[in-house]
Enzyme design. Structure first.
Site, mmCIF file in Angstrom:
data_model
loop_
_atom_site.group_PDB
_atom_site.id
_atom_site.type_symbol
_atom_site.label_atom_id
_atom_site.label_comp_id
_atom_site.label_asym_id
_atom_site.label_seq_id
_atom_site.Cartn_x
_atom_site.Cartn_y
_atom_site.Cartn_z
ATOM 1 N N LYS A 41 0.793 -1.095 0.135
ATOM 2 C CA LYS A 41 -0.075 -0.230 0.037
ATOM 3 C C LYS A 41 0.974 1.151 0.045
ATOM 4 O O LYS A 41 1.754 1.320 0.678
ATOM 5 C CB LYS A 41 -0.770 -0.175 1.203
ATOM 6 C CG LYS A 41 -1.831 -1.076 1.210
ATOM 7 C CD LYS A 41 -2.864 -1.252 0.252
ATOM 8 C CE LYS A 41 -3.887 -2.511 0.271
ATOM 9 N NZ LYS A 41 -4.902 -2.314 -0.718
ATOM 10 N N ASP A 94 -0.303 0.112 -4.603
ATOM 11 C CA ASP A 94 -1.779 0.360 -4.378
ATOM 12 C C ASP A 94 -2.130 1.490 -3.706
ATOM 13 O O ASP A 94 -1.631 1.641 -2.330
ATOM 14 C CB ASP A 94 -2.472 -0.769 -3.730
ATOM 15 C CG ASP A 94 -4.037 -0.773 -3.681
ATOM 16 O OD1 ASP A 94 -4.386 0.177 -4.214
ATOM 17 O OD2 ASP A 94 -4.472 -1.855 -3.354
ATOM 18 N N GLU A 153 -2.119 0.484 -8.597
ATOM 19 C CA GLU A 153 -3.591 0.170 -8.200
ATOM 20 C C GLU A 153 -4.107 1.378 -7.815
ATOM 21 O O GLU A 153 -3.684 1.898 -6.935
ATOM 22 C CB GLU A 153 -3.631 -1.048 -7.473
ATOM 23 C CG GLU A 153 -4.897 -1.930 -7.312
ATOM 24 C CD GLU A 153 -4.869 -3.234 -6.204
ATOM 25 O OE1 GLU A 153 -3.932 -3.675 -6.658
ATOM 26 O OE2 GLU A 153 -5.606 -3.303 -6.016
ATOM 27 N N GLU A 171 -11.518 -2.707 -8.167
ATOM 28 C CA GLU A 171 -12.181 -3.372 -6.976
ATOM 29 C C GLU A 171 -13.535 -2.366 -6.618
ATOM 30 O O GLU A 171 -14.450 -2.888 -5.891
ATOM 31 C CB GLU A 171 -11.223 -3.401 -5.530
ATOM 32 C CG GLU A 171 -10.958 -1.906 -5.125
ATOM 33 C CD GLU A 171 -9.907 -2.405 -3.894
ATOM 34 O OE1 GLU A 171 -8.809 -2.635 -3.994
ATOM 35 O OE2 GLU A 171 -10.428 -2.174 -2.706
ATOM 36 N N ASP A 222 -14.389 -7.162 -8.540
ATOM 37 C CA ASP A 222 -14.760 -7.406 -7.309
ATOM 38 C C ASP A 222 -15.925 -8.297 -7.359
ATOM 39 O O ASP A 222 -17.035 -8.048 -8.000
ATOM 40 C CB ASP A 222 -14.947 -6.227 -6.608
ATOM 41 C CG ASP A 222 -15.357 -6.671 -5.095
ATOM 42 O OD1 ASP A 222 -14.303 -6.467 -4.266
ATOM 43 O OD2 ASP A 222 -15.953 -7.150 -4.734
ATOM 44 N N HIS A 254 -9.858 -8.886 -7.372
ATOM 45 C CA HIS A 254 -9.532 -8.232 -6.224
ATOM 46 C C HIS A 254 -9.919 -9.409 -5.312
ATOM 47 O O HIS A 254 -10.953 -9.785 -5.574
ATOM 48 C CB HIS A 254 -10.381 -6.774 -6.032
ATOM 49 C CG HIS A 254 -10.386 -6.456 -4.601
ATOM 50 N ND1 HIS A 254 -11.622 -6.442 -3.952
ATOM 51 C CD2 HIS A 254 -9.450 -5.944 -3.788
ATOM 52 C CE1 HIS A 254 -11.255 -5.844 -2.554
ATOM 53 N NE2 HIS A 254 -10.108 -5.640 -2.682
#
Lengths: 444, 444
Positions: free
Chosen positions: A225, A253, A279, A306, A329, A356
């Site tokens: 992240k 992400d 992402e 997602e 998702d 995701h």
């Protein structure tokens, strides 16, 4: 004939607000979502026989009650119907549920109402697979093309994908399906990557330790992240590169924290670490923004989906050449009916779908989707890799099994969506035993 | 000082599920929405003084209960705060309410949660205008540019509109504002068109009669619903042209029933009647689809936006040159905070904003927006025209007044959003007197 069997009937729908206190451990923390309590609006379609259908949508806490009530309302038209009537015409019942024009106004096809439709249709598909005695991926792979296409929601897609094309695309993959199932089984399942190491709330030491563990577990692909602070991210990516070496792919992400110009500027600072993809660099709704970012940050590739609200958004992400990876998702799109059209469109545009997962139970669902994709749609594993996050699986009756960086092929009938009754009674919100005890502790 | 005044405090939020049985008369019927019961999730912010804030979002029936509960939850953080604290920092409180990351997951910025945020923020702005003793349009037009821009949600917009640009754009219109207010007053208000004649469920005779009435009422612009059956539409448009003549503009509205190729094909059949615009030809989410339709059907112009979910969608509609008219909805976008950014972006792209209205109370709200737009943003009336539908106004304490095809300028303090208590007690769902009697009649 003197005997006849009474058809099994859907006698009721039970919807449970299940919430896990993940915010306490920063599991799942990222630049946008710092304190999620991973939750599910969990649907059980009940019958007067042993058959059940289990499904859910995934949320991160507050508002899960709205999804629960919306799912209950959506499922009501199914109650009282014969199971076979519903399961033999899943497309028709999808259209009936989705086509409630008063509820449609609240979207259309987005937000709480769409999440709720996903939960209900996930339960319908789980029930269909259980009735067939097959895992869902297998039920789908075994369905004749016309029959499968009849279940799909192709509304608003005909400029990219017609029903006839969908049938042709699926028919074309029929010859090799058995071989591809054997290939997957032979290599131990469908490849995945792990996000477990890279949550933003973890310390550098925990990041280092978890990355080392991921390498020991056989992953050649990890995800971190980013997006809260660029200097922190440079430091964390440097640590990650040190631990995993130059060969292992590191995806990053940002969970939607940037505007378009910010994304481009920020990513210039991170390029030296050769991220495999970025992402969710910006708003999930911003098709043209993703396209602009993709042009600017190449060779870093762009992934999103997602929070992709519906098939119309994915159609445009593909048309605009906005993404390199399509991350559908399984609990936000309205189940198989809407997900397979996205897989088919992605194939037409040559974009790999890398679902995701994580959350609650998303890994359990997406293993079926990825296997079906390889067997019956894309027919390739190139650049395909599915997310895996190692928590909350203990609440599922048939949890996914990941070994050596692969999802092993699920064999039990259904969509792997059933949760333990003990988990429901512990984590039902607000009156499950965990939450009651938590409130009591706060009050004392 | 021996005395001090206790600041007025927000003591509670009351949210009412109000539903009107419009489906009985086919008022509001179109190709997508055949049987809506026009409804409002109606919010009252209560204080310990005489001040109140009234706001709502608009729905068409089922699911309004979800908006009610979502609005109640969204508004809770305001309860217990001083009125001045909230109203002196509307931007900060918007960000606090909108920024709940757990609730954000359910959108973001779309569906039930966003409709609910619109309802709450509409009530906040109503309260702000009442505190100032001004109609909302005037409050906005009198706010210094920096102060107004501080309230705006510019997230994800900086590739098209920055805060500095917004300030500049508003400052540039300050010199002529008083003159433009005088111009509007002099000509009897802001021009509107009527949709009251053209609902799809009306007979040809009723259509003809209502169109004649619209001509008598001074309209030079009407709108017809289309899209259910092309032969019916050809007949209805022929009738309309006969009644109104060649000069009056006839807009048509398909309410999202077509795929992109269908829209193009269908509109070729209707081109001979020279429709002024085609409204909602396809999915409201399909930016690229609208752009493709627009290119194909010129000189018919393309309008959309009543289902435009948020500012990011409008940004893209403008970037993609997908629309000729921007039809924001005052109860779907998150109130002034999100609406003014759309007006400013539309100005940059030279696209007129012609707000969607009708429903319950939308006319009451949009008159403020249109007047503010003319006075402080667009500074022109060219191609600007606001929808008016003549029903359900009797439920409002200060209903909009339309005369000679113009919204007269509202003078009462607030956002004109307050409903009569008697209307609430009659049409509250499910226990208001109308609905209770209706159930009793069904049961007998």
């Amino acid at each position: 004939m003197s005997t006849h069997t009474t058809p099994t009937t859907i006698t009721g729908v039970r919807v449970v607000d299940v919430r896990f206190p993940t915010s306490l451990s920063a599991d799942g923390s990222d630049a946008m979502n710092k304190d999620g309590d991973y939750s599910a609006a969990y649907v059980v379609l009940e019958t007067d026989g042993p058959l059940r259908g289990h499904g859910f949508t995934f949320t991160i806490g507050r508002g899960n009650d709205l999804c629960v009530e919306a799912a209950r309302q959506r499922a009501l038209p199914l109650v009282g119907l014969a199971v076979d009537e519903v399961l033999d015409d899943i497309g028709g019942f999808y259209r009936r549920l989705a086509g409630d024009t008063q509820l449609r106004w609240l979207g259309p096809d987005k937000g709480v109402e769409h999440l709720a439709l996903a939960a209900v249709m996930n339960a319908v598909w789980d029930m269909a697979a259980r009735r067939a005695g097959k895992p869902l991926w297998r039920l789908l792979a075994d369905m004749p093309a016309e029959e499968l296409v009849a279940t799909l929601d192709l509304t608003y897609l005909s400029d990219v994908l017609t029903a006839d094309e969908a049938v042709e695309m699926l028919r074309a993959t029929e010859p090799g399906r058995a071989d591809r199932i054997a290939v997957l089984a032979g290599q131990g399942g469908y490849p995945c990557y792990t996000t477990s190491a890279g949550w933003l709330g973890y310390s550098d030491d925990k990041l280092r330790r978890l990355l080392n563990e991921a390498m020991d577990d056989g992953y050649d692909y990890v995800k971190l992240k980013v997006g809260a602070d660029v200097d922190d991210d440079v430091r964390r990516l440097r640590i990650a590169r040190e631990v995993v070496g130059p060969e292992v792919r590191i995806a990053i992400d940002a969970n939607q924290v940037w505007d378009v110009p910010e994304a481009i500027e920020y990513l210039a600072r991170l390029a030296e670490f050769e991220p495999y993809w970025i992402e969710e660099p910006t708003s999930p709704d911003d098709v043209l923004g993703h396209a602009a970012i993709r042009r600017a940050v190449a060779p870093i590739r762009v992934a999103t989906g997602e929070h992709g609200m519906n098939r119309v958004l994915f159609k445009q992400l593909l048309q605009a050449e906005a993404i390199d990876f399509c991350q559908i998702d399984s609990a936000r799109l309205a189940s198989i009916n809407e997900i397979i059209p996205v897989y088919l469109m992605a194939k037409k545009f040559g974009v790999p779908v890398c679902p995701h997962a994580g959350g609650v139970g998303l890994c359990e669902l997406v293993q079926h989707l990825s296997i079906f994709d390889y067997v019956a749609v894309s027919t390739t594993l190139d650049d395909r890799i599915t997310e895996f996050v190692d928590h909350l699986h203990e609440h599922f009756v048939e949890p996914c099994v990941v070994e050596n960086g692969r999802y092993t092929i699920p064999a039990a009938p259904g969509y792997s969506a059933e949760m333990h009754e003990s988990s429901l009674s512990e984590f039902a919100f607000p009156d499950g035993s965990y939450w009651a005890a938590s409130r009591a502790a706060l009050a004392s």
